[in-house]
Design a protein around this motif. Structure first.
Motif, PDB file in Angstrom:
ATOM      1  N   HIS A  77       0.898  -0.982   0.225  1.00 47.39           N
ATOM      2  CA  HIS A  77       0.032  -0.005   0.081  1.00 47.39           C
ATOM      3  C   HIS A  77       0.961   1.459   0.028  1.00 47.39           C
ATOM      4  O   HIS A  77       0.379   2.128   0.033  1.00 47.39           O
ATOM      5  N   ASP A  78       2.140   1.142  -0.235  1.00 40.84           N
ATOM      6  CA  ASP A  78       3.080   2.053  -0.090  1.00 40.84           C
ATOM      7  C   ASP A  78       2.904   3.151  -1.277  1.00 40.84           C
ATOM      8  O   ASP A  78       2.457   2.379  -2.531  1.00 40.84           O
ATOM      9  N   SER A  95       9.966   9.536  -4.979  1.00 44.62           N
ATOM     10  CA  SER A  95       9.225   9.845  -3.761  1.00 44.62           C
ATOM     11  C   SER A  95       8.547   8.587  -3.243  1.00 44.62           C
ATOM     12  O   SER A  95       8.015   7.735  -3.974  1.00 44.62           O
ATOM     13  N   TRP A  96       8.971   8.159  -1.885  1.00 43.09           N
ATOM     14  CA  TRP A  96       8.027   6.758  -1.265  1.00 43.09           C
ATOM     15  C   TRP A  96       7.805   7.390  -0.063  1.00 43.09           C
ATOM     16  O   TRP A  96       8.355   7.916   0.655  1.00 43.09           O
ATOM     17  N   GLU A  97       6.492   7.058   0.036  1.00 43.82           N
ATOM     18  CA  GLU A  97       5.540   7.365   0.937  1.00 43.82           C
ATOM     19  C   GLU A  97       5.101   6.185   1.878  1.00 43.82           C
ATOM     20  O   GLU A  97       4.556   5.146   1.142  1.00 43.82           O
ATOM     21  N   GLN A  98       5.481   5.747   2.969  1.00 43.20           N
ATOM     22  CA  GLN A  98       4.992   4.489   3.530  1.00 43.20           C
ATOM     23  C   GLN A  98       3.715   4.319   4.102  1.00 43.20           C
ATOM     24  O   GLN A  98       3.297   5.486   4.765  1.00 43.20           O
ATOM     25  N   ALA A  99       2.783   3.668   3.587  1.00 43.25           N
ATOM     26  CA  ALA A  99       1.417   3.624   4.249  1.00 43.25           C
ATOM     27  C   ALA A  99       1.212   3.027   5.547  1.00 43.25           C
ATOM     28  O   ALA A  99       2.283   2.355   6.202  1.00 43.25           O
ATOM     29  N   LYS A 100       0.241   3.500   6.352  1.00 49.30           N
ATOM     30  CA  LYS A 100       0.063   3.274   7.553  1.00 49.30           C
ATOM     31  C   LYS A 100      -1.479   2.644   7.712  1.00 49.30           C
ATOM     32  O   LYS A 100      -2.506   3.083   6.804  1.00 49.30           O
ATOM     33  N   GLU A 101      -1.808   1.569   8.698  1.00 48.48           N
ATOM     34  CA  GLU A 101      -3.291   1.268   8.901  1.00 48.48           C
ATOM     35  C   GLU A 101      -4.015   2.081   9.857  1.00 48.48           C
ATOM     36  O   GLU A 101      -3.422   2.516  11.047  1.00 48.48           O
ATOM     37  N   VAL A 102      -4.964   2.785   9.212  1.00 45.92           N
ATOM     38  CA  VAL A 102      -6.024   3.463  10.176  1.00 45.92           C
ATOM     39  C   VAL A 102      -7.245   2.867  10.444  1.00 45.92           C
ATOM     40  O   VAL A 102      -7.701   2.155   9.476  1.00 45.92           O
ATOM     41  N   THR A 103      -7.653   2.755  11.817  1.00 44.94           N
ATOM     42  CA  THR A 103      -9.084   2.306  12.218  1.00 44.94           C
ATOM     43  C   THR A 103     -10.021   3.416  12.112  1.00 44.94           C
ATOM     44  O   THR A 103      -9.779   4.441  12.710  1.00 44.94           O
ATOM     45  N   ILE A 104     -11.154   3.282  11.423  1.00 46.28           N
ATOM     46  CA  ILE A 104     -12.044   4.300  11.264  1.00 46.28           C
ATOM     47  C   ILE A 104     -13.411   3.512  11.761  1.00 46.28           C
ATOM     48  O   ILE A 104     -13.901   2.572  11.713  1.00 46.28           O
ATOM     49  N   ASN A 109     -19.017   0.925  14.343  1.00 43.02           N
ATOM     50  CA  ASN A 109     -18.839  -0.046  13.385  1.00 43.02           C
ATOM     51  C   ASN A 109     -17.330   0.428  12.999  1.00 43.02           C
ATOM     52  O   ASN A 109     -17.093   1.266  12.275  1.00 43.02           O
ATOM     53  N   GLN A 110     -16.469  -0.553  13.051  1.00 41.26           N
ATOM     54  CA  GLN A 110     -15.153  -0.435  12.848  1.00 41.26           C
ATOM     55  C   GLN A 110     -14.544  -0.985  11.443  1.00 41.26           C
ATOM     56  O   GLN A 110     -14.962  -2.032  11.239  1.00 41.26           O
ATOM     57  N   SER A 111     -13.813  -0.225  10.789  1.00 44.79           N
ATOM     58  CA  SER A 111     -13.058  -0.984   9.561  1.00 44.79           C
ATOM     59  C   SER A 111     -11.772  -0.240   9.491  1.00 44.79           C
ATOM     60  O   SER A 111     -11.359   0.602  10.139  1.00 44.79           O
ATOM     61  N   LYS A 112     -10.786  -1.048   8.671  1.00 46.81           N
ATOM     62  CA  LYS A 112      -9.369  -0.633   8.701  1.00 46.81           C
ATOM     63  C   LYS A 112      -9.066  -0.451   7.077  1.00 46.81           C
ATOM     64  O   LYS A 112      -9.428  -1.112   6.380  1.00 46.81           O
ATOM     65  N   VAL A 113      -8.315   0.762   7.134  1.00 49.65           N
ATOM     66  CA  VAL A 113      -7.728   0.970   5.778  1.00 49.65           C
ATOM     67  C   VAL A 113      -6.416   1.303   5.758  1.00 49.65           C
ATOM     68  O   VAL A 113      -5.771   1.645   6.682  1.00 49.65           O
ATOM     69  N   TRP A 114      -5.593   1.034   4.705  1.00 44.18           N
ATOM     70  CA  TRP A 114      -4.378   1.385   4.428  1.00 44.18           C
ATOM     71  C   TRP A 114      -4.203   2.688   3.763  1.00 44.18           C
ATOM     72  O   TRP A 114      -4.836   2.961   2.638  1.00 44.18           O
ATOM     73  N   THR A 115      -3.387   3.698   4.288  1.00 40.46           N
ATOM     74  CA  THR A 115      -3.178   5.029   3.482  1.00 40.46           C
ATOM     75  C   THR A 115      -1.967   5.717   3.831  1.00 40.46           C
ATOM     76  O   THR A 115      -1.165   5.405   4.811  1.00 40.46           O
ATOM     77  N   THR A 116      -1.762   6.543   2.774  1.00 43.14           N
ATOM     78  CA  THR A 116      -0.424   7.199   2.970  1.00 43.14           C
ATOM     79  C   THR A 116      -0.925   8.715   3.351  1.00 43.14           C
ATOM     80  O   THR A 116      -0.043   9.553   3.409  1.00 43.14           O
ATOM     81  N   GLN A 119      -3.970  13.830   6.488  1.00 41.93           N
ATOM     82  CA  GLN A 119      -5.068  14.713   7.094  1.00 41.93           C
ATOM     83  C   GLN A 119      -6.343  13.880   7.281  1.00 41.93           C
ATOM     84  O   GLN A 119      -6.533  13.187   6.282  1.00 41.93           O
ATOM     85  N   VAL A 120      -7.249  14.064   8.235  1.00 43.99           N
ATOM     86  CA  VAL A 120      -8.464  13.292   8.480  1.00 43.99           C
ATOM     87  C   VAL A 120      -9.188  13.346   7.088  1.00 43.99           C
ATOM     88  O   VAL A 120      -9.836  12.237   6.818  1.00 43.99           O
ATOM     89  N   LYS A 121      -9.473  14.384   6.659  1.00 42.37           N
ATOM     90  CA  LYS A 121     -10.509  14.702   5.423  1.00 42.37           C
ATOM     91  C   LYS A 121     -10.069  13.788   4.387  1.00 42.37           C
ATOM     92  O   LYS A 121     -10.598  13.228   3.412  1.00 42.37           O
ATOM     93  N   ASP A 122      -8.678  13.754   4.103  1.00 39.23           N
ATOM     94  CA  ASP A 122      -8.199  12.985   3.035  1.00 39.23           C
ATOM     95  C   ASP A 122      -8.252  11.752   3.148  1.00 39.23           C
ATOM     96  O   ASP A 122      -8.454  10.771   2.255  1.00 39.23           O
ATOM     97  N   ILE A 123      -8.135  11.056   4.301  1.00 38.03           N
ATOM     98  CA  ILE A 123      -8.268   9.749   4.499  1.00 38.03           C
ATOM     99  C   ILE A 123      -9.524   9.423   4.556  1.00 38.03           C
ATOM    100  O   ILE A 123      -9.989   8.106   3.858  1.00 38.03           O
TER     101      ILE A 123
END
Length: 304
Positions: A77-78, A95-104, A109-116, A119-123
């Motif tokens: 997901h990078d 350019s290399w951006e390392q992705a992180k796992e975010v819990t929404i 009701n929880q879901s997990k996404v990978w993102t680089t 900003q909250v709005k962009d995620i």
């Protein structure tokens, strides 16, 4: 040993040393030339590794090889720009951006996404999650995500609020009735009441009712009727009455507690009664005298 022999031995040793020095010099020369040529064939690129920029000279053929040389493991997901199979050329910016796992969490009701994104709005945009102006976020929509990589959202819904005689639809998130009233700026006076349990959790289509209660004191004056006393009077012809003493009405004040709910009177409780003026009874003479016909009158009537 003769002098000639010694001389020949010395010259031979000198020639051997010269040969060795020549060979070493040649090897050093070739090495230097090779090193210069090797360095000269390297390409210079700029690498932005997760926000840290460095200048790199490399013989790597592709972006993927360069990252491997820099001990950078690229996960699924990078984000890499340009692509991994891009050929290295001088001046290339990588350019290399390392992705992180975010819990929404949306209403629990929880879901997990990978993102680089940071900003909250962009995620949320990347996760296709829409947030309205009425929704509640634990962190601001325009802020960076916290170190715990969690986003908590409570979706708003409409609730019917009846405040006295005023009724309106308002937006709210899941909370207790007490907190909801506080959020809406509803002030309760001493006698006001809420029809709902303040500890209940509101849900979509809930109806919250506030009854405005008012208690006022009302003092009214009322006439106090006089009593009538009848006395027999033998001097008054039977069937006739005569007022001997005229009666007079009195005056009484009554104090009521009037209870109003939403402006309408629902109760009127007598608190006290005070006689301001006593009434005066009326005395009436009732005739009891009977009339008896005379003899002369009867004779005259008979002779006729």
């Amino acid at each position: 040993m003769s002098n000639n022999s010694m001389k020949n031995l010395f010259l031979g040793s000198l020639r051997s040393k010269q040969t060795v020095i020549s060979i070493i010099s040649l090897v050093l020369f070739v090495s230097v030339i090779s090193f210069v040529l090797y360095q000269g064939t390297k390409k210079s690129v700029t690498l932005d590794a997760d926000g840290e920029k460095i200048e790199v000279t490399t013989h790597a053929k592709t972006v993927e090889q360069l990252l491997q040389d820099q001990n950078i493991d690229v996960a699924e997901h990078d984000k890499i720009s340009p692509s991994l199979n891009t050929k290295i050329v001088n001046g290339l910016a990588i350019s290399w951006e390392q992705a992180k796992e975010v819990t929404i969490s949306v209403d629990g009701n929880q879901s997990k996404v990978w993102t680089t994104e940071t900003q909250v709005k962009d995620i949320l945009k990347e996760a296709n999650i829409e947030v309205s102006e009425h929704d509640s976020l634990a962190q601001g929509i325009d802020t960076e995500i916290g170190a715990d990589n969690k986003i908590d959202i409570q979706k708003a819904f409409q609730v019917s609020l009846v405040d006295g005689v005023n009724k309106r639809q308002v937006w709210s998130t899941s909370t207790t009735v007490a907190n909801f009233l506080k959020q809406q700026g509803i002030q309760l006076n001493e006698f006001d009441r809420v029809e709902n349990n303040l500890k209940d959790v509101i849900t979509p289509q809930s109806k919250i009712t506030v009854v405005r209660v008012e208690k006022v004191i009302d003092v009214v004056e009322e006439s106090l009727d006089f009593a009538i006393e009848k006395k027999q009077d033998a001097s008054l012809q039977q069937g006739k009455q005569k007022v001997v003493t005229a009666g007079q009405n009195g005056l009484v004040t009554k104090t009521y507690e009037v209870v109003k709910e939403n402006g309408q009177v629902v109760a009127k409780n007598l608190q006290s009664k005070n006689v301001v003026k006593e009434s005066k009874k009326q005395v009436v003479a009732v005739g009891t005298k009977t009339v008896v016909a005379s003899a002369a009158t009867v004779s005259r009537g008979s002779s006729e």
